[in-house]
Design a protein around this motif. Structure first.
Motif, PDB file in Angstrom:
ATOM      1  N   PRO A   1       0.723  -1.216   0.031  1.00  0.00           N
ATOM      2  CA  PRO A   1       0.070  -0.118   0.030  1.00  0.00           C
ATOM      3  C   PRO A   1       0.969   1.339  -0.003  1.00  0.00           C
ATOM      4  N   TYR A   2       0.298   2.261  -0.576  1.00  0.00           N
ATOM      5  CA  TYR A   2       1.189   3.580  -0.482  1.00  0.00           C
ATOM      6  C   TYR A   2       0.242   4.792  -0.663  1.00  0.00           C
ATOM      7  N   ASP A   3       0.674   5.837  -0.234  1.00  0.00           N
ATOM      8  CA  ASP A   3      -0.056   7.079  -0.093  1.00  0.00           C
ATOM      9  C   ASP A   3       0.019   7.884  -1.234  1.00  0.00           C
ATOM     10  N   PRO A   4      -1.031   8.084  -1.979  1.00  0.00           N
ATOM     11  CA  PRO A   4      -0.642   8.797  -3.433  1.00  0.00           C
ATOM     12  C   PRO A   4      -0.100  10.330  -3.112  1.00  0.00           C
ATOM     13  N   ALA A   5      -0.516  10.636  -2.106  1.00  0.00           N
ATOM     14  CA  ALA A   5       0.104  12.109  -1.756  1.00  0.00           C
ATOM     15  C   ALA A   5       1.424  12.356  -1.864  1.00  0.00           C
ATOM     16  N   VAL A   6       2.398  11.288  -1.725  1.00  0.00           N
ATOM     17  CA  VAL A   6       3.648  11.445  -1.779  1.00  0.00           C
ATOM     18  C   VAL A   6       4.238  10.972  -3.204  1.00  0.00           C
ATOM     19  N   LEU A   7       3.332  10.673  -4.311  1.00  0.00           N
ATOM     20  CA  LEU A   7       3.663  10.331  -5.453  1.00  0.00           C
ATOM     21  C   LEU A   7       4.318  11.651  -6.195  1.00  0.00           C
TER      22      LEU A   7
ATOM     23  N   THR B   1      12.015  22.974 -14.246  1.00  0.00           N
ATOM     24  CA  THR B   1      11.787  23.228 -12.680  1.00  0.00           C
ATOM     25  C   THR B   1      10.311  23.394 -12.374  1.00  0.00           C
ATOM     26  N   SER B   2       9.479  23.487 -13.366  1.00  0.00           N
ATOM     27  CA  SER B   2       8.084  23.765 -13.193  1.00  0.00           C
ATOM     28  C   SER B   2       7.353  22.691 -12.792  1.00  0.00           C
ATOM     29  N   LEU B   3       8.178  21.442 -13.026  1.00  0.00           N
ATOM     30  CA  LEU B   3       7.364  20.183 -12.872  1.00  0.00           C
ATOM     31  C   LEU B   3       7.057  20.084 -11.330  1.00  0.00           C
ATOM     32  N   THR B   4       5.832  19.312 -11.103  1.00  0.00           N
ATOM     33  CA  THR B   4       5.505  18.869  -9.762  1.00  0.00           C
ATOM     34  C   THR B   4       4.704  17.784  -9.970  1.00  0.00           C
ATOM     35  N   GLY B   5       4.337  17.111  -8.690  1.00  0.00           N
ATOM     36  CA  GLY B   5       3.768  15.833  -8.626  1.00  0.00           C
ATOM     37  C   GLY B   5       2.207  15.845  -8.814  1.00  0.00           C
ATOM     38  N   PRO B   6       1.557  14.909  -8.901  1.00  0.00           N
ATOM     39  CA  PRO B   6       0.061  14.707  -9.290  1.00  0.00           C
ATOM     40  C   PRO B   6      -0.897  15.280  -8.006  1.00  0.00           C
ATOM     41  N   TYR B   7      -0.429  15.361  -6.964  1.00  0.00           N
ATOM     42  CA  TYR B   7      -1.185  15.705  -5.649  1.00  0.00           C
ATOM     43  C   TYR B   7      -0.646  16.660  -4.770  1.00  0.00           C
TER      44      TYR B   7
ATOM     45  N   PRO C   1       7.432  27.663 -10.252  1.00  0.00           N
ATOM     46  CA  PRO C   1       7.437  26.370  -9.608  1.00  0.00           C
ATOM     47  C   PRO C   1       5.896  25.907  -9.416  1.00  0.00           C
ATOM     48  N   GLY C   2       5.962  24.612  -9.711  1.00  0.00           N
ATOM     49  CA  GLY C   2       4.636  24.065  -9.740  1.00  0.00           C
ATOM     50  C   GLY C   2       3.560  24.070 -10.745  1.00  0.00           C
ATOM     51  N   PHE C   3       4.071  24.842 -11.812  1.00  0.00           N
ATOM     52  CA  PHE C   3       3.215  25.134 -12.843  1.00  0.00           C
ATOM     53  C   PHE C   3       3.297  24.115 -14.065  1.00  0.00           C
ATOM     54  N   GLY C   4       3.856  22.980 -13.785  1.00  0.00           N
ATOM     55  CA  GLY C   4       3.839  21.751 -14.549  1.00  0.00           C
ATOM     56  C   GLY C   4       3.455  20.593 -13.950  1.00  0.00           C
ATOM     57  N   PRO C   5       2.467  20.305 -13.318  1.00  0.00           N
ATOM     58  CA  PRO C   5       1.845  18.976 -12.713  1.00  0.00           C
ATOM     59  C   PRO C   5       1.894  17.978 -13.764  1.00  0.00           C
ATOM     60  N   VAL C   6       2.369  16.984 -13.518  1.00  0.00           N
ATOM     61  CA  VAL C   6       2.294  15.785 -14.467  1.00  0.00           C
ATOM     62  C   VAL C   6       2.129  14.497 -13.721  1.00  0.00           C
ATOM     63  N   GLY C   7       1.443  13.339 -14.068  1.00  0.00           N
ATOM     64  CA  GLY C   7       1.248  12.267 -13.514  1.00  0.00           C
ATOM     65  C   GLY C   7      -0.181  11.638 -13.486  1.00  0.00           C
ATOM     66  N   PRO C   8      -0.472  10.886 -12.772  1.00  0.00           N
ATOM     67  CA  PRO C   8       0.144  10.121 -11.568  1.00  0.00           C
ATOM     68  C   PRO C   8       1.304   9.442 -12.168  1.00  0.00           C
TER      69      PRO C   8
ATOM     70  N   ILE D   1      -7.839  12.445 -17.391  1.00  0.00           N
ATOM     71  CA  ILE D   1      -7.664  11.959 -18.617  1.00  0.00           C
ATOM     72  C   ILE D   1      -7.977  10.372 -18.925  1.00  0.00           C
ATOM     73  N   GLY D   2      -9.055   9.996 -19.559  1.00  0.00           N
ATOM     74  CA  GLY D   2      -9.684   8.398 -19.846  1.00  0.00           C
ATOM     75  C   GLY D   2      -8.868   7.480 -19.170  1.00  0.00           C
ATOM     76  N   SER D   3      -8.244   6.605 -19.632  1.00  0.00           N
ATOM     77  CA  SER D   3      -7.315   5.517 -18.944  1.00  0.00           C
ATOM     78  C   SER D   3      -6.168   5.946 -18.509  1.00  0.00           C
ATOM     79  N   VAL D   4      -5.590   7.309 -18.494  1.00  0.00           N
ATOM     80  CA  VAL D   4      -4.448   7.689 -18.333  1.00  0.00           C
ATOM     81  C   VAL D   4      -4.295   8.171 -16.766  1.00  0.00           C
ATOM     82  N   GLY D   5      -5.120   8.471 -16.335  1.00  0.00           N
ATOM     83  CA  GLY D   5      -5.088   8.785 -14.733  1.00  0.00           C
ATOM     84  C   GLY D   5      -5.760  10.183 -14.481  1.00  0.00           C
ATOM     85  N   GLU D   6      -5.738  10.456 -13.222  1.00  0.00           N
ATOM     86  CA  GLU D   6      -6.055  11.707 -12.435  1.00  0.00           C
ATOM     87  C   GLU D   6      -5.311  12.230 -11.641  1.00  0.00           C
ATOM     88  N   MET D   7      -5.303  13.803 -11.629  1.00  0.00           N
ATOM     89  CA  MET D   7      -4.226  14.482 -10.642  1.00  0.00           C
ATOM     90  C   MET D   7      -5.584  15.512 -10.014  1.00  0.00           C
TER      91      MET D   7
END
Length: 272
Positions: free
Chosen positions: A48-54, A94-100, A166-173, A257-263
């Motif tokens: 098990p994992y906590d999605p918040a730390v992705l 440097t704009s990238l950040t995680g999904p949550y 900073p944070g303006f490029g969220p990608v994931g999960p 997005i469809g079967s790709v995921g949710e942030m």
């Protein structure tokens, strides 16, 4: 196969939990992509994992490309004619950040832009359109967050700077391998702000689909393993609404997005 970054570990996400990717595969993810897929088919030991730390599934790509005005309704709402060729800008890594995560809002008007993101798996140059999917190994969900005052103030406009706070490029999960996608050419996009649907379309309505974008970009640049291509946003952005609407502290933005995921992202005022 869904590959993610959990804290500082590269993991395979499954219905049962997360499985650590062997170090020898994680060390050179894209060069060992086929080996990784083979390993994933029989991998065991999910925890098990906590999605918040992705974190962002690719924390430091060398190149991030982004495309403007790639859906006709968005082109219309922005007051432009349909482009004859892809309109390309860049976002900085440097704009990238995680999904949550919680994203800091700088001064100005910060807008949402849900986008499908293509992930390049091997070096590619001058790729013909009919082979444009070949260098792409995975898809992920992205948000091209944009501070509109700085973006539109200059002549020419400052797209890259205004979209790279900073944070303006969220990608994931996760990086979702193409074999996991039922129809990679026609995926449903939905963006919700505080439970209200603000963007809804399908990637099949892109003016320039992913194979065309790969072909076009590779005419100019050598595409590298791990590069990201933000493929454009559909209609419904905040600065084209009447009245305009922008992100505020405590808002929740859901990107699906469809079967790709949710942030899911929340926001707060940036401190000096």
């Amino acid at each position: 196969m869904r590959i993610a970054q959990l804290d500082d570990r590269t993991v395979l996400l499954t219905d049962e939990g997360a499985i650590d990717v062997p170090a020898e595969l994680a060390a050179d993810l894209f060069a060992r992509w086929d080996d990784l897929r083979e390993w994933s088919e029989s991998a065991t030991g999910a925890q098990p994992y906590d999605p918040a730390v992705l974190r962002a599934p690719l924390p430091a790509p060398r190149q991030i490309f982004a495309v403007a005005l790639n859906y006709r309704p968005h082109t219309l709402e922005a007051g432009y004619e349909e482009p004859e060729a892809p309109l390309v800008f860049t976002k900085f890594p440097t704009s990238l950040t995680g999904p949550y995560t919680t994203v800091d809002l700088p001064p100005g008007n910060v807008d949402w832009e849900l986008e499908l993101v293509a992930v390049i798996g091997h070096e590619a140059r001058r790729v013909p359109t009919e082979k444009g999917w070949d260098p792409v190994v995975a898809l992920t969900v992205g948000q091209d967050l944009s501070e509109r005052i700085a973006q539109l103030a200059g002549r020419p406009a400052q797209f890259s700077l205004a979209k790279s706070h900073p944070g303006f490029g969220p990608v994931g999960p996760a990086l979702v391998s193409l074999d996991e996608i039922e129809d990679r050419d026609d995926l449903e996009l939905t963006c919700e702000l505080n439970g209200e649907v603000v963007q809804h379309d399908r990637t099949g309505n892109m003016i320039f689909p992913i194979p065309r974008l790969v072909a076009y970009l590779s005419e100019f640049c050598t595409l590298l393993p791990g590069d990201l291509i933000f493929t454009g946003t559909p209609a419904g952005v905040g600065n084209r609404r009447t009245p305009q609407r922008f992100l505020t502290p405590e808002d929740e933005l859901v990107s699906r997005i469809g079967s790709v995921g949710e942030m899911r992202h929340r926001f707060r005022k940036a401190t000096p």
